[in-house]
Design a protein around this motif. Structure first.
Motif, PDB file in Angstrom:
ATOM      1  N   ARG A   1       4.369  -0.167  26.048  1.00 42.43           N
ATOM      2  CA  ARG A   1       3.965  -1.515  25.650  1.00 42.43           C
ATOM      3  C   ARG A   1       4.575  -2.659  26.456  1.00 42.43           C
ATOM      4  NH1 ARG A   1      -0.131  -2.624  22.675  1.00 42.43           N
ATOM      5  NH2 ARG A   1       1.024  -4.404  21.910  1.00 42.43           N
ATOM      6  N   MET A   2       5.729  -2.471  27.058  1.00 43.55           N
ATOM      7  CA  MET A   2       6.383  -3.569  27.773  1.00 43.55           C
ATOM      8  C   MET A   2       5.629  -3.894  29.060  1.00 43.55           C
ATOM      9  SD  MET A   2       8.876  -4.656  26.034  1.00 43.55           S
ATOM     10  CE  MET A   2       9.862  -4.197  24.656  1.00 43.55           C
ATOM     11  N   PRO A   3       5.603  -5.174  29.449  1.00 40.16           N
ATOM     12  CA  PRO A   3       4.740  -5.589  30.553  1.00 40.16           C
ATOM     13  C   PRO A   3       5.267  -5.313  31.965  1.00 40.16           C
ATOM     14  CG  PRO A   3       5.811  -7.490  29.574  1.00 40.16           C
ATOM     15  CD  PRO A   3       6.165  -6.319  28.737  1.00 40.16           C
ATOM     16  N   ASP A   4       6.575  -5.179  32.153  1.00 42.00           N
ATOM     17  CA  ASP A   4       7.053  -4.906  33.510  1.00 42.00           C
ATOM     18  C   ASP A   4       8.185  -3.895  33.483  1.00 42.00           C
ATOM     19  OD1 ASP A   4       9.239  -6.352  32.678  1.00 42.00           O
ATOM     20  OD2 ASP A   4       9.186  -7.811  34.287  1.00 42.00           O
ATOM     21  N   LEU A   5       8.589  -3.464  34.671  1.00 37.00           N
ATOM     22  CA  LEU A   5       9.562  -2.391  34.806  1.00 37.00           C
ATOM     23  C   LEU A   5      10.902  -2.740  34.165  1.00 37.00           C
ATOM     24  CD1 LEU A   5      10.322   0.355  36.119  1.00 37.00           C
ATOM     25  CD2 LEU A   5      11.212  -0.983  38.008  1.00 37.00           C
ATOM     26  N   LEU A   6      11.381  -3.943  34.364  1.00 41.07           N
ATOM     27  CA  LEU A   6      12.693  -4.303  33.842  1.00 41.07           C
ATOM     28  C   LEU A   6      12.715  -4.292  32.314  1.00 41.07           C
ATOM     29  CD1 LEU A   6      13.580  -7.168  36.324  1.00 41.07           C
ATOM     30  CD2 LEU A   6      14.233  -4.773  36.426  1.00 41.07           C
ATOM     31  N   LEU A   7      11.684  -4.789  31.694  1.00 41.00           N
ATOM     32  CA  LEU A   7      11.616  -4.757  30.228  1.00 41.00           C
ATOM     33  C   LEU A   7      11.453  -3.330  29.719  1.00 41.00           C
ATOM     34  CD1 LEU A   7       9.427  -7.904  29.551  1.00 41.00           C
ATOM     35  CD2 LEU A   7      11.866  -7.639  29.163  1.00 41.00           C
ATOM     36  N   ARG A   8      10.709  -2.508  30.437  1.00 40.29           N
ATOM     37  CA  ARG A   8      10.565  -1.107  30.045  1.00 40.29           C
ATOM     38  C   ARG A   8      11.900  -0.387  30.114  1.00 40.29           C
ATOM     39  NH1 ARG A   8       5.328  -0.419  33.695  1.00 40.29           N
ATOM     40  NH2 ARG A   8       3.855  -1.387  32.269  1.00 40.29           N
ATOM     41  N   MET A   9      12.644  -0.649  31.171  1.00 39.61           N
ATOM     42  CA  MET A   9      13.955  -0.011  31.319  1.00 39.61           C
ATOM     43  C   MET A   9      14.879  -0.428  30.175  1.00 39.61           C
ATOM     44  SD  MET A   9      14.164   1.948  33.997  1.00 39.61           S
ATOM     45  CE  MET A   9      15.921   2.031  34.168  1.00 39.61           C
ATOM     46  N   GLN A  10      14.884  -1.706  29.841  1.00 36.45           N
ATOM     47  CA  GLN A  10      15.769  -2.187  28.782  1.00 36.45           C
ATOM     48  C   GLN A  10      15.385  -1.580  27.440  1.00 36.45           C
ATOM     49  OE1 GLN A  10      14.997  -5.822  27.075  1.00 36.45           O
ATOM     50  NE2 GLN A  10      16.967  -6.024  26.096  1.00 36.45           N
ATOM     51  N   GLY A  11      14.109  -1.626  27.129  1.00 36.54           N
ATOM     52  CA  GLY A  11      13.657  -1.118  25.833  1.00 36.54           C
ATOM     53  C   GLY A  11      13.870   0.372  25.664  1.00 36.54           C
ATOM     54  N   SER A  12      13.611   1.129  26.716  1.00 36.19           N
ATOM     55  CA  SER A  12      13.753   2.578  26.589  1.00 36.19           C
ATOM     56  C   SER A  12      15.202   3.027  26.684  1.00 36.19           C
ATOM     57  CB  SER A  12      12.907   3.280  27.653  1.00 36.19           C
ATOM     58  OG  SER A  12      13.383   2.963  28.946  1.00 36.19           O
ATOM     59  N   ALA A  13      16.019   2.349  27.470  1.00 36.03           N
ATOM     60  CA  ALA A  13      17.410   2.783  27.634  1.00 36.03           C
ATOM     61  C   ALA A  13      18.205   2.595  26.351  1.00 36.03           C
ATOM     62  CB  ALA A  13      18.063   2.025  28.783  1.00 36.03           C
ATOM     63  N   LYS A  14      18.074   1.466  25.722  1.00 35.82           N
ATOM     64  CA  LYS A  14      18.868   1.196  24.519  1.00 35.82           C
ATOM     65  C   LYS A  14      18.430   2.080  23.346  1.00 35.82           C
ATOM     66  CE  LYS A  14      19.994  -3.610  25.594  1.00 35.82           C
ATOM     67  NZ  LYS A  14      20.661  -3.205  26.763  1.00 35.82           N
ATOM     68  N   ALA A  15      17.153   2.102  23.067  1.00 33.50           N
ATOM     69  CA  ALA A  15      16.668   2.887  21.931  1.00 33.50           C
ATOM     70  C   ALA A  15      16.796   4.385  22.198  1.00 33.50           C
ATOM     71  CB  ALA A  15      15.214   2.528  21.631  1.00 33.50           C
ATOM     72  N   GLY A  16      16.529   4.808  23.420  1.00 37.06           N
ATOM     73  CA  GLY A  16      16.643   6.222  23.756  1.00 37.06           C
ATOM     74  C   GLY A  16      18.065   6.731  23.660  1.00 37.06           C
ATOM     75  N   THR A  17      19.015   5.926  24.113  1.00 34.22           N
ATOM     76  CA  THR A  17      20.417   6.318  24.041  1.00 34.22           C
ATOM     77  C   THR A  17      20.857   6.495  22.594  1.00 34.22           C
ATOM     78  OG1 THR A  17      20.898   5.155  26.101  1.00 34.22           O
ATOM     79  CG2 THR A  17      22.758   5.641  24.674  1.00 34.22           C
ATOM     80  N   LEU A  18      20.527   5.548  21.750  1.00 32.53           N
ATOM     81  CA  LEU A  18      20.898   5.652  20.344  1.00 32.53           C
ATOM     82  C   LEU A  18      20.197   6.841  19.676  1.00 32.53           C
ATOM     83  CD1 LEU A  18      22.434   4.526  17.948  1.00 32.53           C
ATOM     84  CD2 LEU A  18      20.516   2.989  17.533  1.00 32.53           C
ATOM     85  N   GLY A  19      18.924   7.039  19.980  1.00 38.35           N
ATOM     86  CA  GLY A  19      18.176   8.139  19.381  1.00 38.35           C
ATOM     87  C   GLY A  19      18.731   9.504  19.755  1.00 38.35           C
ATOM     88  N   VAL A  20      19.015   9.694  21.033  1.00 37.11           N
ATOM     89  CA  VAL A  20      19.568  10.972  21.476  1.00 37.11           C
ATOM     90  C   VAL A  20      20.954  11.198  20.869  1.00 37.11           C
ATOM     91  CG1 VAL A  20      20.422  12.205  23.511  1.00 37.11           C
ATOM     92  CG2 VAL A  20      18.206  11.099  23.582  1.00 37.11           C
ATOM     93  N   GLY A  21      21.749  10.135  20.783  1.00 41.40           N
ATOM     94  CA  GLY A  21      23.067  10.264  20.183  1.00 41.40           C
ATOM     95  C   GLY A  21      22.994  10.696  18.727  1.00 41.40           C
ATOM     96  N   LEU A  22      22.071  10.116  17.981  1.00 39.59           N
ATOM     97  CA  LEU A  22      21.920  10.486  16.568  1.00 39.59           C
ATOM     98  C   LEU A  22      21.431  11.923  16.413  1.00 39.59           C
ATOM     99  CD1 LEU A  22      20.350   7.218  15.111  1.00 39.59           C
ATOM    100  CD2 LEU A  22      22.666   8.080  14.752  1.00 39.59           C
ATOM    101  N   ILE A  23      20.527  12.351  17.280  1.00 37.12           N
ATOM    102  CA  ILE A  23      20.015  13.722  17.198  1.00 37.12           C
ATOM    103  C   ILE A  23      21.113  14.729  17.533  1.00 37.12           C
ATOM    104  CG2 ILE A  23      18.421  15.363  18.272  1.00 37.12           C
ATOM    105  CD1 ILE A  23      16.411  13.009  18.447  1.00 37.12           C
ATOM    106  N   ILE A  24      21.910  14.451  18.553  1.00 38.87           N
ATOM    107  CA  ILE A  24      23.006  15.360  18.911  1.00 38.87           C
ATOM    108  C   ILE A  24      24.031  15.417  17.774  1.00 38.87           C
ATOM    109  CG2 ILE A  24      24.935  15.692  20.505  1.00 38.87           C
ATOM    110  CD1 ILE A  24      23.115  14.599  22.720  1.00 38.87           C
ATOM    111  N   LEU A  25      24.324  14.285  17.171  1.00 39.40           N
ATOM    112  CA  LEU A  25      25.253  14.263  16.045  1.00 39.40           C
ATOM    113  C   LEU A  25      24.704  15.074  14.875  1.00 39.40           C
ATOM    114  CD1 LEU A  25      27.928  13.140  15.003  1.00 39.40           C
ATOM    115  CD2 LEU A  25      26.660  11.157  14.174  1.00 39.40           C
ATOM    116  N   ALA A  26      23.409  14.986  14.633  1.00 37.38           N
ATOM    117  CA  ALA A  26      22.796  15.766  13.556  1.00 37.38           C
ATOM    118  C   ALA A  26      22.916  17.269  13.822  1.00 37.38           C
ATOM    119  CB  ALA A  26      21.326  15.382  13.393  1.00 37.38           C
TER     120      ALA A  26
END
Length: 122
Positions: free
Chosen positions: A32-57
């Motif tokens: 959904r994000m319009p350019d590369l920099l916004l895509r990187m920001q949106g996916s890096a932050k949410a992806g990092t937290l998501g993977v961390g929670l899954i590994i903790l589970a």
């Protein structure tokens, strides 16, 4: 099933659901994000937290000290490297001329690059 085991399963389920949600948000940000920099920001932050929670589970589901120690080390490594890698990739994309969204303002990094390029070499 003992109460402590039921509580552990509920915690694992909650962490897995939350982690999956954040990974889904990261995937949506890539689309959904319009350019590369916004895509990187949106996916890096949410992806990092998501993977961390899954590994903790997973570590809590195994229930051993070895699994928990490994999970904490993996999460620590991932939390330290993923944002840095995202920043380096975004910076390289910007410097190589990746097209930015027309409503991205202000462009403070451009001024820093121009000042760096116009400074005399020592």
């Amino acid at each position: 099933m003992p109460l402590s085991e039921l509580i552990r399963f509920l915690i694992v389920d909650g962490l897995l659901i939350a982690g999956t949600f954040f990974v889904l948000v990261a995937g949506i940000a890539l689309v959904r994000m319009p350019d590369l920099l916004l895509r990187m920001q949106g996916s890096a932050k949410a992806g990092t937290l998501g993977v961390g929670l899954i590994i903790l589970a997973v570590a809590i589901a195994y229930g051993t000290y070895a699994a928990f120690t490994k999970a904490v080390l993996i999460i620590l490594f991932y939390f330290l490297t993923a944002p840095v890698a995202g920043h380096v990739i975004s910076r390289a994309a910007y410097r190589s001329g990746a097209v930015m969204w027309d409503r991205t303002t202000p462009d403070e990094y451009r001024a820093a690059i121009d000042a760096e390029e116009s400074a005399p070499e020592s």
